[in-house]
Design a protein around this motif. Structure first.
Motif, PDB file in Angstrom:
ATOM      1  N   GLN A  42       0.835  -1.194   0.000  1.00 18.08           N
ATOM      2  CA  GLN A  42       0.000   0.000   0.000  1.00 18.08           C
ATOM      3  C   GLN A  42       0.874   1.251   0.000  1.00 18.08           C
ATOM      4  O   GLN A  42       1.737   1.402   0.859  1.00 18.08           O
ATOM      5  CB  GLN A  42      -0.908   0.020   1.240  1.00 18.08           C
ATOM      6  CG  GLN A  42      -1.840  -1.166   1.322  1.00 18.08           C
ATOM      7  CD  GLN A  42      -2.749  -1.277   0.117  1.00 18.08           C
ATOM      8  OE1 GLN A  42      -3.311  -0.294  -0.350  1.00 18.08           O
ATOM      9  NE2 GLN A  42      -2.882  -2.485  -0.416  1.00 18.08           N
ATOM     10  N   TRP A  43       0.650   2.130  -0.967  1.00 16.11           N
ATOM     11  CA  TRP A  43       1.377   3.409  -0.994  1.00 16.11           C
ATOM     12  C   TRP A  43       0.831   4.285   0.141  1.00 16.11           C
ATOM     13  O   TRP A  43      -0.383   4.412   0.283  1.00 16.11           O
ATOM     14  CB  TRP A  43       1.196   4.104  -2.346  1.00 16.11           C
ATOM     15  CG  TRP A  43       2.172   5.212  -2.525  1.00 16.11           C
ATOM     16  CD1 TRP A  43       1.953   6.534  -2.261  1.00 16.11           C
ATOM     17  CD2 TRP A  43       3.520   5.109  -2.951  1.00 16.11           C
ATOM     18  NE1 TRP A  43       3.086   7.251  -2.510  1.00 16.11           N
ATOM     19  CE2 TRP A  43       4.073   6.403  -2.933  1.00 16.11           C
ATOM     20  CE3 TRP A  43       4.331   4.047  -3.352  1.00 16.11           C
ATOM     21  CZ2 TRP A  43       5.381   6.671  -3.300  1.00 16.11           C
ATOM     22  CZ3 TRP A  43       5.633   4.303  -3.717  1.00 16.11           C
ATOM     23  CH2 TRP A  43       6.155   5.610  -3.691  1.00 16.11           C
ATOM     24  N   PRO A  44       1.695   4.896   0.951  1.00 18.73           N
ATOM     25  CA  PRO A  44       1.202   5.713   2.068  1.00 18.73           C
ATOM     26  C   PRO A  44       0.363   6.899   1.595  1.00 18.73           C
ATOM     27  O   PRO A  44       0.697   7.564   0.610  1.00 18.73           O
ATOM     28  CB  PRO A  44       2.482   6.219   2.736  1.00 18.73           C
ATOM     29  CG  PRO A  44       3.562   5.323   2.251  1.00 18.73           C
ATOM     30  CD  PRO A  44       3.146   4.837   0.901  1.00 18.73           C
ATOM     31  N   ALA A  45      -0.711   7.167   2.305  1.00 17.47           N
ATOM     32  CA  ALA A  45      -1.627   8.246   1.933  1.00 17.47           C
ATOM     33  C   ALA A  45      -0.973   9.619   2.036  1.00 17.47           C
ATOM     34  O   ALA A  45      -1.360  10.544   1.319  1.00 17.47           O
ATOM     35  CB  ALA A  45      -2.872   8.194   2.816  1.00 17.47           C
ATOM     36  N   ASP A  46       0.052   9.769   2.891  1.00 24.37           N
ATOM     37  CA  ASP A  46       0.684  11.076   3.084  1.00 24.37           C
ATOM     38  C   ASP A  46       1.823  11.350   2.102  1.00 24.37           C
ATOM     39  O   ASP A  46       2.474  12.389   2.177  1.00 24.37           O
ATOM     40  CB  ASP A  46       1.184  11.226   4.522  1.00 24.37           C
ATOM     41  CG  ASP A  46       2.314  10.262   4.858  1.00 24.37           C
ATOM     42  OD1 ASP A  46       2.327   9.134   4.306  1.00 24.37           O
ATOM     43  OD2 ASP A  46       3.176  10.631   5.675  1.00 24.37           O
ATOM     44  N   VAL A  47       2.069  10.430   1.165  1.00 30.75           N
ATOM     45  CA  VAL A  47       3.121  10.608   0.153  1.00 30.75           C
ATOM     46  C   VAL A  47       2.442  10.591  -1.215  1.00 30.75           C
ATOM     47  O   VAL A  47       1.743   9.628  -1.548  1.00 30.75           O
ATOM     48  CB  VAL A  47       4.173   9.476   0.239  1.00 30.75           C
ATOM     49  CG1 VAL A  47       5.228   9.636  -0.838  1.00 30.75           C
ATOM     50  CG2 VAL A  47       4.811   9.439   1.624  1.00 30.75           C
ATOM     51  N   PRO A  48       2.632  11.637  -2.032  1.00 33.12           N
ATOM     52  CA  PRO A  48       2.003  11.636  -3.354  1.00 33.12           C
ATOM     53  C   PRO A  48       2.416  10.398  -4.167  1.00 33.12           C
ATOM     54  O   PRO A  48       3.571   9.985  -4.131  1.00 33.12           O
ATOM     55  CB  PRO A  48       2.541  12.906  -4.014  1.00 33.12           C
ATOM     56  CG  PRO A  48       2.958  13.784  -2.876  1.00 33.12           C
ATOM     57  CD  PRO A  48       3.415  12.852  -1.792  1.00 33.12           C
ATOM     58  N   GLU A  49       1.456   9.815  -4.862  1.00 30.43           N
ATOM     59  CA  GLU A  49       1.764   8.664  -5.706  1.00 30.43           C
ATOM     60  C   GLU A  49       2.652   9.114  -6.864  1.00 30.43           C
ATOM     61  O   GLU A  49       2.375  10.121  -7.510  1.00 30.43           O
ATOM     62  CB  GLU A  49       0.490   8.025  -6.246  1.00 30.43           C
ATOM     63  CG  GLU A  49      -0.313   7.314  -5.196  1.00 30.43           C
ATOM     64  CD  GLU A  49      -1.528   6.608  -5.763  1.00 30.43           C
ATOM     65  OE1 GLU A  49      -1.744   6.620  -6.999  1.00 30.43           O
ATOM     66  OE2 GLU A  49      -2.288   6.033  -4.960  1.00 30.43           O
ATOM     67  N   PRO A  50       3.718   8.355  -7.152  1.00 28.52           N
ATOM     68  CA  PRO A  50       4.626   8.759  -8.226  1.00 28.52           C
ATOM     69  C   PRO A  50       3.974   8.613  -9.604  1.00 28.52           C
ATOM     70  O   PRO A  50       3.116   7.767  -9.813  1.00 28.52           O
ATOM     71  CB  PRO A  50       5.800   7.796  -8.080  1.00 28.52           C
ATOM     72  CG  PRO A  50       5.232   6.599  -7.400  1.00 28.52           C
ATOM     73  CD  PRO A  50       4.133   7.111  -6.510  1.00 28.52           C
ATOM     74  N   GLN A  51       4.406   9.475 -10.516  1.00 23.63           N
ATOM     75  CA  GLN A  51       3.919   9.442 -11.893  1.00 23.63           C
ATOM     76  C   GLN A  51       4.804   8.583 -12.791  1.00 23.63           C
ATOM     77  O   GLN A  51       4.387   8.180 -13.861  1.00 23.63           O
ATOM     78  CB  GLN A  51       3.855  10.866 -12.454  1.00 23.63           C
ATOM     79  CG  GLN A  51       2.942  11.777 -11.649  1.00 23.63           C
ATOM     80  CD  GLN A  51       1.536  11.230 -11.580  1.00 23.63           C
ATOM     81  OE1 GLN A  51       0.919  10.979 -12.594  1.00 23.63           O
ATOM     82  NE2 GLN A  51       1.033  11.027 -10.373  1.00 23.63           N
ATOM     83  N   ALA A  52       6.025   8.324 -12.351  1.00 19.27           N
ATOM     84  CA  ALA A  52       6.980   7.513 -13.098  1.00 19.27           C
ATOM     85  C   ALA A  52       8.119   7.185 -12.149  1.00 19.27           C
ATOM     86  O   ALA A  52       8.185   7.699 -11.036  1.00 19.27           O
ATOM     87  CB  ALA A  52       7.509   8.284 -14.313  1.00 19.27           C
ATOM     88  N   TRP A  53       9.019   6.342 -12.597  1.00 21.02           N
ATOM     89  CA  TRP A  53      10.205   6.028 -11.813  1.00 21.02           C
ATOM     90  C   TRP A  53      11.448   6.264 -12.658  1.00 21.02           C
ATOM     91  O   TRP A  53      11.409   6.192 -13.885  1.00 21.02           O
ATOM     92  CB  TRP A  53      10.164   4.580 -11.296  1.00 21.02           C
ATOM     93  CG  TRP A  53      10.230   3.559 -12.397  1.00 21.02           C
ATOM     94  CD1 TRP A  53       9.192   3.097 -13.155  1.00 21.02           C
ATOM     95  CD2 TRP A  53      11.397   2.903 -12.881  1.00 21.02           C
ATOM     96  NE1 TRP A  53       9.645   2.195 -14.077  1.00 21.02           N
ATOM     97  CE2 TRP A  53      10.998   2.054 -13.927  1.00 21.02           C
ATOM     98  CE3 TRP A  53      12.739   2.956 -12.536  1.00 21.02           C
ATOM     99  CZ2 TRP A  53      11.899   1.252 -14.628  1.00 21.02           C
ATOM    100  CZ3 TRP A  53      13.633   2.154 -13.234  1.00 21.02           C
ATOM    101  CH2 TRP A  53      13.209   1.319 -14.276  1.00 21.02           C
ATOM    102  N   LEU A  54      12.524   6.565 -11.980  1.00 19.64           N
ATOM    103  CA  LEU A  54      13.809   6.804 -12.630  1.00 19.64           C
ATOM    104  C   LEU A  54      14.888   6.374 -11.657  1.00 19.64           C
ATOM    105  O   LEU A  54      14.850   6.757 -10.491  1.00 19.64           O
ATOM    106  CB  LEU A  54      13.965   8.294 -12.954  1.00 19.64           C
ATOM    107  CG  LEU A  54      15.317   8.751 -13.481  1.00 19.64           C
ATOM    108  CD1 LEU A  54      15.579   8.177 -14.862  1.00 19.64           C
ATOM    109  CD2 LEU A  54      15.383  10.268 -13.514  1.00 19.64           C
ATOM    110  N   GLU A  55      15.804   5.556 -12.124  1.00 22.07           N
ATOM    111  CA  GLU A  55      16.915   5.158 -11.270  1.00 22.07           C
ATOM    112  C   GLU A  55      18.205   5.713 -11.838  1.00 22.07           C
ATOM    113  O   GLU A  55      18.472   5.592 -13.030  1.00 22.07           O
ATOM    114  CB  GLU A  55      16.979   3.643 -11.131  1.00 22.07           C
ATOM    115  CG  GLU A  55      15.805   3.118 -10.342  1.00 22.07           C
ATOM    116  CD  GLU A  55      15.883   1.654 -10.008  1.00 22.07           C
ATOM    117  OE1 GLU A  55      16.733   0.936 -10.565  1.00 22.07           O
ATOM    118  OE2 GLU A  55      15.066   1.217  -9.173  1.00 22.07           O
ATOM    119  N   LEU A  56      18.968   6.340 -10.949  1.00 26.44           N
ATOM    120  CA  LEU A  56      20.252   6.931 -11.308  1.00 26.44           C
ATOM    121  C   LEU A  56      21.337   6.108 -10.631  1.00 26.44           C
ATOM    122  O   LEU A  56      21.467   6.122  -9.412  1.00 26.44           O
ATOM    123  CB  LEU A  56      20.299   8.386 -10.866  1.00 26.44           C
ATOM    124  CG  LEU A  56      19.188   9.262 -11.444  1.00 26.44           C
ATOM    125  CD1 LEU A  56      19.176  10.624 -10.780  1.00 26.44           C
ATOM    126  CD2 LEU A  56      19.336   9.387 -12.949  1.00 26.44           C
TER     127      LEU A  56
END
Length: 136
Positions: A67-81
């Motif tokens: 479950q994604w936490p309600a207090d953290v905006p859901e990400p629109q994409a991912w990027l790994e550096l």
């Protein structure tokens, strides 16, 4: 149609100053401004993986729960550096924290052998600061 490679990737920004502070000042990606407000780096090496990552899996990897936490905006994409070594991740995370960025996950070795720390960019991208041994 056959896609040969990812030609470019970047966030759509809403706050230019916050974006520059995160991407350039925070993560150290050198950016040029060929047009007002348009920041680019055309020499950064390319993408080694492109994947559709279900939110439940991203939440599990970041927070240890599907479950994604309600207090953290859901990400629109991912990027790994990916960094040059696993030893570079903790100091990079400390720098990001010192600059005021909220780290969601401290450096952790994943079950598949990649070491990852995660945070959200101002645009809502789930950004991994990682070391992926098999890609080096």
């Amino acid at each position: 149609m056959k896609v040969a490679f990812v030609a470019g990737f970047g966030p759509v920004t809403r706050d230019g100053a916050a974006a520059r502070a995160f991407w350039s000042d925070g993560l150290g990606i050198e950016l040029e401004e060929p047009a007002p407000g348009y920041l680019t780096n055309d020499t950064l090496d390319g993408v080694k993986a492109f994947a559709l990552w279900p939110l439940a899996q991203a939440a599990e990897s970041t927070f240890g729960t599907p479950q994604w936490p309600a207090d953290v905006p859901e990400p629109q994409a991912w990027l790994e550096l990916d960094l040059g070594s696993v030893d570079e991740i903790a100091p990079a995370v400390a720098e990001l924290r010192a600059q005021g960025h909220r780290v969601l996950k401290d450096p952790t070795e994943e079950p598949w052998g990649q070491t990852t720390a995660r945070l959200l960019s101002p645009e809502g991208l789930l950004v991994g600061v990682t070391y992926t041994p098999w890609m080096h």
